[in-house]
Motif scaffolding. Structure first.
Motif, short mmCIF file in Angstrom:
data_model
loop_
_atom_site.label_atom_id
_atom_site.label_comp_id
_atom_site.label_asym_id
_atom_site.label_seq_id
_atom_site.Cartn_x
_atom_site.Cartn_y
_atom_site.Cartn_z
N TYR A 101 0.84 -1.21 0.00
CA TYR A 101 0.00 0.00 0.00
C TYR A 101 0.87 1.25 0.00
O TYR A 101 0.47 2.28 -0.56
CB TYR A 101 -0.91 0.00 1.23
N GLU A 102 2.03 1.15 0.63
CA GLU A 102 2.93 2.30 0.68
C GLU A 102 3.41 2.68 -0.72
O GLU A 102 3.45 3.86 -1.09
CB GLU A 102 4.13 1.96 1.58
N GLU A 125 1.89 1.83 -3.53
CA GLU A 125 0.71 2.13 -4.33
C GLU A 125 0.23 3.57 -4.12
O GLU A 125 -0.23 4.23 -5.04
CB GLU A 125 -0.39 1.14 -3.95
N ARG A 126 0.38 4.06 -2.88
CA ARG A 126 -0.17 5.38 -2.58
C ARG A 126 0.61 6.50 -3.27
O ARG A 126 0.06 7.56 -3.51
CB ARG A 126 -0.20 5.62 -1.07
N LYS A 131 -1.05 6.96 -6.45
CA LYS A 131 -2.37 7.53 -6.21
C LYS A 131 -2.28 9.02 -5.90
O LYS A 131 -3.12 9.81 -6.35
CB LYS A 131 -3.05 6.79 -5.05
N ILE A 132 -1.27 9.39 -5.11
CA ILE A 132 -1.10 10.81 -4.78
C ILE A 132 -0.81 11.61 -6.04
O ILE A 132 -1.38 12.68 -6.29
CB ILE A 132 0.04 10.99 -3.75
N ARG A 136 -3.91 11.85 -8.20
CA ARG A 136 -4.93 12.74 -7.62
C ARG A 136 -4.58 14.21 -7.84
O ARG A 136 -5.45 15.02 -8.15
CB ARG A 136 -5.07 12.43 -6.13
N SER A 163 -0.06 7.93 7.53
CA SER A 163 -0.82 7.04 6.64
C SER A 163 -2.10 7.73 6.18
O SER A 163 -3.06 7.83 6.95
CB SER A 163 -1.16 5.73 7.36
N ASN A 164 -2.09 8.20 4.98
CA ASN A 164 -3.28 8.89 4.44
C ASN A 164 -4.07 7.97 3.51
O ASN A 164 -4.71 8.41 2.58
CB ASN A 164 -2.87 10.16 3.70
N GLN A 165 -3.96 6.66 3.79
CA GLN A 165 -4.66 5.67 2.99
C GLN A 165 -5.41 4.73 3.94
O GLN A 165 -4.87 4.30 4.96
CB GLN A 165 -3.67 4.88 2.12
N GLU A 222 -6.37 1.63 3.87
CA GLU A 222 -5.82 0.29 4.12
C GLU A 222 -4.65 0.35 5.12
O GLU A 222 -4.54 -0.50 6.02
CB GLU A 222 -5.35 -0.35 2.81
#
Length: 287
Positions: free
Chosen positions: A172-173, A175-176, A179-180, A183, A260-262, A264
């Motif tokens: 997830y780290e 992946e984000r 995503k950031i 976005r 952690s701004n996600q 999951e």
């Protein structure tokens, strides 16, 4: 630190009883109930308890039970005879009728019934008492040891769980980051008639991502977990140190959560906190 131990020994016509209970406590908090004959040994007993049990709320009792015959009251026959003669003399002098039940009357006179003299603390009696105290201590330490083994397995299990959860964050780290980026770029596209410097955007993204980077927190948490395991396997009393290490683990987990701004990742952090909280609760029961 919780435990219970008792022992007893028979010497002459006495039975020495010892009971020791212990509960959780940051320091050695010792409460004693000591039979009068052993009262002079209070300090020595406290020092022995503190040296062998290290810490905990310790409730110690030692008392002596005598055989019924040995503990019976003694009739002072010489005093009975003296009272008898005095009463006879008074009856004759003043023409008073003698008591019909001499025995009951005489037993009611002062000091006729006396308690057997309290025994003195001899070297032999104290040696027997000290051996009984140490036997009770052996029993409570065995009790603590069995509980400690179960506690050790629990600690190692929880430490492993935190480590696995920490490793599960990595996908997830990575992946984000994408995503950031997506976005932010999507947001810029939705702003009409805006032009931006692509290089400057990359620089800002790097700065923003670095602020959210948790690599150092993960590394420090891994070090704390390893140190926690090493400390558990140490034979010496390490309860306080385990408490300090768990606090440091908590700091790293909390920092990870704040970065952690996600969803999951935050869910994983919550699970890590739950595992750590169980460690903190049980650390109070470790020497």
């Amino acid at each position: 630190m919780t435990g219970f131990g008792k022992a007893e020994a028979v010497i002459d016509n006495k039975t020495i009883h010892v009971e020791i209970k212990s509960l959780n406590s940051k320091n050695a908090d010792i409460q004693t109930r000591i039979a009068p004959i052993f009262r002079e040994k209070d300090i020595e007993i406290r020092q022995l308890l503190a040296s062998r049990l290290v810490r905990g709320k310790i409730d110690f009792s030692i008392w002596v039970e005598k055989e019924t015959a040995a503990d019976a009251q003694v009739i002072n026959s010489a005093l009975v005879e003296n009272y008898h003669q005095q009463i006879l003399s008074i009856c004759q002098q003043y023409n008073i009728e003698e008591p019909k039940d001499w025995f009951v009357s005489l037993l009611r006179m002062p000091d006729v019934m006396t308690k057997a003299e309290e025994d003195e603390l001899t070297d032999e009696l104290w040696a027997a008492a000290l051996a009984t105290v140490n036997k009770a201590l052996d029993n409570i330490i065995d009790y603590r040891t069995q509980e400690g083994k179960a506690l050790q397995e629990k600690f190692l299990e929880k430490a492993d769980n935190i480590e696995k959860l920490m490793l599960s964050i990595e996908p997830y780290e990575k992946e984000r980051v994408e995503k950031i980026r997506a976005r932010i770029e999507e947001g810029l596209k939705n702003i009409p008639n805006v032009e931006y410097d692509r290089n400057r955007l990359e620089q800002e993204l790097i700065y923003y991502i670095e602020k959210l980077d948790i690599s150092e927190e993960k590394q420090r948490l891994a070090n704390h977990i390893n140190y926690f395991r090493e400390t558990i396997l140490n034979e010496e009393a390490q309860g306080k140190k385990l408490g300090f290490i768990s606090q440091e683990m908590g700091r790293e987990i909390n920092t990870t959560g704040s970065k952690s701004n996600q969803a999951e990742m935050q869910n994983i952090v919550v699970k890590m906190k739950d595992e750590l909280e169980q460690i903190k609760e049980q650390v109070l029961n470790a020497l």
